[in-house]
Design an enzyme around this catalytic site. Structure first.
Site, PDB file in Angstrom:
ATOM      1  N   LYS A  80       0.854  -1.185   0.000  1.00 61.49           N
ATOM      2  CA  LYS A  80       0.000   0.000   0.000  1.00 61.49           C
ATOM      3  C   LYS A  80       0.892   1.237   0.000  1.00 61.49           C
ATOM      4  CE  LYS A  80      -3.837  -2.390   0.382  1.00 61.49           C
ATOM      5  NZ  LYS A  80      -3.241  -3.651  -0.060  1.00 61.49           N
ATOM      6  N   ASP A  81       0.397   2.298  -0.577  1.00 62.03           N
ATOM      7  CA  ASP A  81       1.182   3.503  -0.765  1.00 62.03           C
ATOM      8  C   ASP A  81       1.497   4.187   0.561  1.00 62.03           C
ATOM      9  OD1 ASP A  81       2.488   5.394  -2.332  1.00 62.03           O
ATOM     10  OD2 ASP A  81       0.707   6.651  -2.476  1.00 62.03           O
TER      11      ASP A  81
END
Length: 352
Positions: A80-81
């Site tokens: 995930k960013d």
């Protein structure tokens, strides 16, 4: 390399205006969807974690340190960013050990929301989907036009491009992959090798998808295509009868494109000719992926947007909520509506 070079043309027309994404972490929220019933017992401790402005790998390192285990003992389903507020699962392998005190890992950027025991570890790609809540600020676009475009996307989906985050700043990962491919060598560091193989493969897929968006066939099955359901990794060839399957019209079934690797494409007809032509542009890259042991796989060309809703909390704010299959990028949805800019006119990365 520009976004257009890394992805390809839009399918829905020109962007309707501009907006800012990720002014703050809460503007980009992601919730992992995991359809696995947890037993409550076993040697693996599963953690439901909320992180803010922190990437997945750093969160894993912090959890491992707090638990007193090597980082290889922690698993997660997907990356995930960093620049987002995300909630995702991790698992810790703790055979014969009690639940550790993880409070040392927690601060304003990381919270453990839940922990449950289970017999098996969390596998990469185990999540079925990601739920997104995006808040676009400084919106400069006509609301009626935006509403009409979003309704269009809800009905037809969007091209399933890999987002710019996959390729690094300015496409740096693609340049590095091409350099290594030209030398017929692989980086020694496992994480670097994985990142560059993924970037090269994703770049080739986007080239194929860009060509089918350009000729209008990205959402239409052709004889010779390989078709797949939204949530399936298996595929089957399309003849005349399959091209008329009503499940294509309701976005359950889709044409696919190649994730290059070892072996020839099983596609036929015009789709195979196009795939071969795209591969012929980058023969060293295709050979490099095959020699690295990558298997030939397929990815759907059309991305259906689940549960898409939107509203305007303020005249210059658009809030979107939707669900995408695992491995798909939220900003490829947004780019079909508006051009994304940031307060500093920087790139706007996306989450997968």
């Amino acid at each position: 390399m520009t976004e257009l070079e890394l992805l390809g043309p839009r399918a829905s027309g020109e962007p309707l205006g501009t907006a800012v994404l990720k002014a703050v972490a809460e503007d980009f929220q992601v919730d992992e969807v995991l359809d696995i019933p947890l037993s409550g017992q076993g040697e693996h401790l599963w953690l439901w974690v909320e992180k803010r402005d922190l990437n997945t790998e750093e969160a894993a390192r912090r959890l491992a340190r707090a638990a007193g285990v090597p980082v290889r003992s922690i698993s997660y389903a997907g990356l995930k960013d960093r620049q987002a507020l995300t909630r995702q699962w991790f698992s810790l392998h703790l055979p014969g050990k009690a639940d550790p005190d993880l409070s040392r890992a927690e601060d304003a950027s990381l919270r453990v929301l839940k922990q449950v025991r289970h017999q098996r570890k969390l596998q990469r790609g185990a999540h079925s989907a990601n739920g997104f809540t995006l808040r676009l600020t400084a919106l400069a676009a006509d609301h009626q036009a935006v509403d009409a475009r979003l309704e269009q996307l809800r009905q037809q989906g969007v091209p399933n491009y890999f987002g710019t985050q996959r390729f690094g700043h300015g496409g740096g990962n693609v340049h590095d992959a091409l350099d290594w491919a030209a030398r017929k060598a692989l980086p020694e560091q496992r994480n670097v090798r994985s990142r560059l193989l993924s970037a090269g493969r994703s770049y080739l897929f986007n080239q194929l998808l860009a060509a089918r968006v350009a000729d209008g066939s990205w959402a239409r099955a052709q004889v010779g295509d390989l078709l797949a359901f939204t949530d399936s990794r298996s595929f089957f060839p399309a003849g005349e009868a399959e091209c008329a399957d009503p499940r294509l019209a309701i976005l359950d079934l889709h044409p696919t494109g190649p994730m290059w690797g070892e072996g020839a494409s099983p596609a036929g007809g015009a789709p195979a000719q196009l795939e071969n032509a795209i591969g012929a542009r980058q023969p060293a890259l295709c050979q490099w992926l095959a020699q690295a042991g990558m298997d030939h796989e397929r990815r759907i060309l059309r991305l259906p947007i689940g549960g898409l809703t939107w509203h305007y909390p303020e005249p210059d704010i658009l809030q979107l909520e939707f669900v995408l299959p695992a491995g798909c990028f939220a900003t490829v949805v947004v780019r079909e509506v508006v051009d994304l800019v940031s307060a500093g006119q920087t790139d706007s990365p996306c989450v997968f």
